[in-house]
Scaffold this motif. Structure first.
Motif, PDB file in Angstrom:
ATOM      1  N   ALA A 126      -6.793   5.784   4.500  1.00 26.54           N
ATOM      2  CA  ALA A 126      -6.759   4.662   3.554  1.00 26.54           C
ATOM      3  C   ALA A 126      -7.207   5.061   2.160  1.00 26.54           C
ATOM      4  O   ALA A 126      -6.815   4.445   1.169  1.00 26.54           O
ATOM      5  CB  ALA A 126      -7.651   3.529   4.068  1.00 26.54           C
ATOM      6  N   GLU A 127      -8.024   6.111   2.064  1.00 29.08           N
ATOM      7  CA  GLU A 127      -8.807   6.370   0.853  1.00 29.08           C
ATOM      8  C   GLU A 127      -8.142   7.342  -0.124  1.00 29.08           C
ATOM      9  O   GLU A 127      -7.581   8.359   0.277  1.00 29.08           O
ATOM     10  CB  GLU A 127     -10.153   6.960   1.295  1.00 29.08           C
ATOM     11  CG  GLU A 127     -11.120   7.289   0.175  1.00 29.08           C
ATOM     12  CD  GLU A 127     -12.370   7.970   0.697  1.00 29.08           C
ATOM     13  OE1 GLU A 127     -13.381   7.930  -0.004  1.00 29.08           O
ATOM     14  OE2 GLU A 127     -12.336   8.555   1.801  1.00 29.08           O
ATOM     15  N   HIS A 128      -8.259   7.000  -1.408  1.00 32.34           N
ATOM     16  CA  HIS A 128      -8.087   7.996  -2.466  1.00 32.34           C
ATOM     17  C   HIS A 128      -9.446   8.132  -3.148  1.00 32.34           C
ATOM     18  O   HIS A 128      -9.848   7.281  -3.949  1.00 32.34           O
ATOM     19  CB  HIS A 128      -7.033   7.605  -3.488  1.00 32.34           C
ATOM     20  CG  HIS A 128      -6.949   8.607  -4.606  1.00 32.34           C
ATOM     21  ND1 HIS A 128      -6.343   9.834  -4.436  1.00 32.34           N
ATOM     22  CD2 HIS A 128      -7.433   8.593  -5.878  1.00 32.34           C
ATOM     23  CE1 HIS A 128      -6.447  10.528  -5.556  1.00 32.34           C
ATOM     24  NE2 HIS A 128      -7.105   9.794  -6.443  1.00 32.34           N
ATOM     25  N   ASN A 144      -8.212   3.060  -3.856  1.00 35.36           N
ATOM     26  CA  ASN A 144      -8.917   3.925  -4.810  1.00 35.36           C
ATOM     27  C   ASN A 144     -10.423   3.695  -4.725  1.00 35.36           C
ATOM     28  O   ASN A 144     -10.905   2.557  -4.835  1.00 35.36           O
ATOM     29  CB  ASN A 144      -8.440   3.649  -6.233  1.00 35.36           C
ATOM     30  CG  ASN A 144      -8.652   4.835  -7.145  1.00 35.36           C
ATOM     31  OD1 ASN A 144      -7.924   5.819  -7.051  1.00 35.36           O
ATOM     32  ND2 ASN A 144      -9.652   4.758  -8.014  1.00 35.36           N
ATOM     33  N   VAL A 145     -11.174   4.773  -4.519  1.00 35.12           N
ATOM     34  CA  VAL A 145     -12.628   4.718  -4.412  1.00 35.12           C
ATOM     35  C   VAL A 145     -13.201   5.537  -5.561  1.00 35.12           C
ATOM     36  O   VAL A 145     -12.889   6.728  -5.700  1.00 35.12           O
ATOM     37  CB  VAL A 145     -13.116   5.259  -3.061  1.00 35.12           C
ATOM     38  CG1 VAL A 145     -14.641   5.209  -2.982  1.00 35.12           C
ATOM     39  CG2 VAL A 145     -12.496   4.453  -1.911  1.00 35.12           C
ATOM     40  N   THR A 187     -14.406   0.042  -5.030  1.00 36.48           N
ATOM     41  CA  THR A 187     -12.943   0.038  -4.937  1.00 36.48           C
ATOM     42  C   THR A 187     -12.388  -0.473  -6.262  1.00 36.48           C
ATOM     43  O   THR A 187     -12.012  -1.646  -6.396  1.00 36.48           O
ATOM     44  CB  THR A 187     -12.468  -0.811  -3.753  1.00 36.48           C
ATOM     45  OG1 THR A 187     -13.130  -2.090  -3.784  1.00 36.48           O
ATOM     46  CG2 THR A 187     -12.792  -0.133  -2.439  1.00 36.48           C
ATOM     47  N   GLN A 188     -12.394   0.424  -7.228  1.00 40.06           N
ATOM     48  CA  GLN A 188     -11.851   0.157  -8.558  1.00 40.06           C
ATOM     49  C   GLN A 188     -10.914   1.294  -8.953  1.00 40.06           C
ATOM     50  O   GLN A 188     -11.036   2.409  -8.452  1.00 40.06           O
ATOM     51  CB  GLN A 188     -12.967   0.050  -9.604  1.00 40.06           C
ATOM     52  CG  GLN A 188     -13.853  -1.167  -9.473  1.00 40.06           C
ATOM     53  CD  GLN A 188     -14.881  -1.256 -10.599  1.00 40.06           C
ATOM     54  OE1 GLN A 188     -14.788  -0.541 -11.600  1.00 40.06           O
ATOM     55  NE2 GLN A 188     -15.859  -2.136 -10.436  1.00 40.06           N
ATOM     56  N   ARG A 198      -3.818  -5.112  -4.327  1.00 38.98           N
ATOM     57  CA  ARG A 198      -3.363  -4.161  -5.346  1.00 38.98           C
ATOM     58  C   ARG A 198      -3.051  -2.815  -4.718  1.00 38.98           C
ATOM     59  O   ARG A 198      -2.088  -2.148  -5.100  1.00 38.98           O
ATOM     60  CB  ARG A 198      -4.429  -4.008  -6.428  1.00 38.98           C
ATOM     61  CG  ARG A 198      -4.016  -2.979  -7.474  1.00 38.98           C
ATOM     62  CD  ARG A 198      -4.967  -2.893  -8.635  1.00 38.98           C
ATOM     63  NE  ARG A 198      -4.528  -1.858  -9.575  1.00 38.98           N
ATOM     64  CZ  ARG A 198      -5.171  -1.538 -10.682  1.00 38.98           C
ATOM     65  NH1 ARG A 198      -6.286  -2.166 -11.007  1.00 38.98           N
ATOM     66  NH2 ARG A 198      -4.710  -0.572 -11.464  1.00 38.98           N
ATOM     67  N   ALA A 199      -3.871  -2.393  -3.748  1.00 34.62           N
ATOM     68  CA  ALA A 199      -3.701  -1.065  -3.159  1.00 34.62           C
ATOM     69  C   ALA A 199      -2.486  -0.991  -2.252  1.00 34.62           C
ATOM     70  O   ALA A 199      -1.729  -0.011  -2.294  1.00 34.62           O
ATOM     71  CB  ALA A 199      -4.967  -0.688  -2.379  1.00 34.62           C
TER      72      ALA A 199
END
Length: 529
Positions: A126-128, A144-145, A187-188, A198-199
């Protein structure tokens, strides 16, 4: 004939993930239904907008609990997102996974495939992570993390105050060790909120095989024999029906997924009959085992204007902040308010943190529903693994009524005992030298010193920190609603995929774990198709 292969009820964190992943295969037709509006609002995109959404009914269900005996008969507040992205579009954007022991406990309790090493790949998928790839983090995922772009000096002072009390500084609460104090990652993306909508949803909203319906309230699940075959919903004053060829997936959250099951005749038979609902499947565990993080907030006046506040001199600061945000997406308006925190043990004899602190660069009083002139800062202390459990059940057979929410806060005396210890630890940090240049008078509890007074203060002012889970518990015993593949026991082609399936609450904020659950569920659904 059916309209879609899958219908997903609820476009919150889990629903957005599912809509994206299940529609990746263009041959599958997917429908996502959301009761609220779009997330197209500056208050949603701009991080500080949470202060305007949280205490109001702007894109917010703004539920209340039943009167809570443990809170002196008060009703608690239960804000939940009513828009695309759900609560991820109005939360504090804190990225926390919990502790590996949480997930290993799920697996040991019968939820095969949900141990730490089973779920870590889905957190990483899930993560960037803007810091880069390592054993715990990954790049390339939709969510986005990021580090805070403009941390407040007060937040750094809080971390230093904790260090002065021998709390280790921890730069990554999602790394090998959770314990310690530090700045939260959020998460911005580029200074804007990166919600699940948004993601996951915005990049794929124009897929030909994905339809998103907003402003639509699902009233019941439709069945053919034991199989779920669709849903009925109200949209624009008209009742409509969607029929599916594969599965109905509930992703309406821990308060409304059990409500919809009950409205559809799945739940405790005696309760359903009292409301005149025909019992389709007597499953008493629906709505039971509700857990939430009970939380207490203390606040201080601030001697400087570093904190957010309302004052005659505040307008020039705000105007400068608006200009900085418009030019660079930096500055005060990128704050999530709860910029720093800590994970602590209430007793050094226990093995892992059972308390979490959220340090807020503003005055928090009654979920910001009570405003104060001047500048200040606050700190939450929440109980990570409460023993108390509550329930969610119908107040009426009207599908447009709010559910009856009974978290049973402080129903177990041990929870209050641990929170008293947490209050004392939190206060020692807030009274440490690093915060002395900022520290003014303490609100409400300046004269509270002994345990009896602390207990009374907690009962008078504690409430949720917005993490309800567990009301459609996953498991294999009689107390479970769904199996480890998240299929509802005793019913075909019906799953629940959201925070309600957690067998026990995780040790931290629940948004990232909910997204992980949906990532894992999407893969299980695709494999089963």
């Amino acid at each position: 004939m059916f309209d879609f292969d899958y219908v997903i009820v609820g476009a919150g964190s889990a629903g957005c993930v599912l809509a994206n992943r299940l529609s990746e295969d263009g041959s599958r037709r997917v429908c996502l239904i959301e009761a609220g509006k779009s997330d197209d609002s500056l208050l949603v995109r701009m991080p500080v907008g949470v202060a305007a959404i949280l205490p109001t009914r702007i894109r917010n269900w703004a539920f209340q609990t039943l009167p809570q005996p443990g809170l002196g008969g008060r009703r608690g507040y239960q804000p939940r997102g009513k828009m695309l992205g759900g609560s991820s579009s109005m939360n504090a954007m804190i990225y926390i996974r919990g502790q590996r022991e949480d997930y290993d406990g799920w697996a040991a309790g019968g939820c095969t495939g949900w141990g730490w090493h089973d779920v870590l790949p889905y957190f990483r998928k899930a993560e960037h992570q803007e810091r880069g790839d390592d054993d715990f983090h990954a790049v390339g995922g939709p969510l986005n993390v990021a580090d805070l772009r403009s941390p407040n000096p007060l937040s750094r002072a809080f971390v230093e105050a904790a260090r002065e009390l021998q709390v280790p500084v921890n730069p990554d609460f999602n790394g090998p060790v959770q314990e310690g104090a530090g700045l939260y990652q959020v998460t911005q993306k580029d200074g804007e909120r990166c919600s699940a909508a948004r993601a996951y949803l915005a990049p794929v909203h124009d897929r030909a095989n994905l339809r998103v319906i907003t402003g639509a309230r699902v009233s019941r699940i439709l069945f053919d024999g034991r199989r779920a075959v669709g849903v009925a919903y109200r949209h624009g004053g008209t009742t409509r029906v969607i029929r599916v060829g594969a599965e109905v997936i509930l992703a309406a959250g821990a308060l409304q997924s059990p409500q919809l099951l009950q409205l559809s005749g799945i739940g405790d038979g005696a309760m359903l009959r009292r409301h005149g609902i025909e019992v389709f499947h007597d499953l008493p565990s629906v709505g039971q085992h509700l857990q939430d993080h009970i939380d207490y907030v203390t606040s201080y006046r601030c001697r400087t204007r570093d904190a957010f506040g309302i004052s005659l001199g505040g307008m020039p600061i705000l105007l400068r902040a608006i200009g900085e945000y418009r030019r660079e997406r930096k500055g005060l308006l990128t704050s999530n308010f709860a910029e720093a925190g800590a994970f602590l043990r209430s007793d050094l004899a226990i093995e892992r943190p059972d308390l979490q602190l959220h340090f807020v660069v503003g005055i928090v009083d009654d979920h910001s529903r009570k405003l104060h002139l001047g500048h200040g800062y606050s700190c939450h202390v929440c109980l990570l693994r409460p023993k108390s459990e509550g329930s969610v059940y119908l107040q009426s057979a009207d599908p447009f009524s709010a559910p009856a929410i009974d978290p049973n806060y402080l129903g177990e005396e041990e929870d209050l005992d641990t929170l008293v210890k947490g209050f004392r630890i939190m206060r020692r940090i807030l009274e440490a030298p690093a915060l002395a240049p900022y520290r003014g008078r303490e609100f409400y509890t300046a004269d509270v010193q002994d345990d009896a007074a602390i207990r009374a203060a907690i009962r008078a002012r504690a409430d949720t920190v917005y993490h309800p889970v567990g009301s459609c518990r996953m498991g294999t015993g009689e107390d479970a609603v769904v199996d480890p593949e998240l299929k509802v026991w005793g019913v075909e082609r019906l799953r629940v995929v959201d925070a309600s399936v957690m067998p026990r609450i995780v040790s931290g904020n629940t948004n990232a774990p909910t997204i992980m659950i949906a990532e894992k569920a999407a893969e299980m659904i695709r494999v089963a198709a």
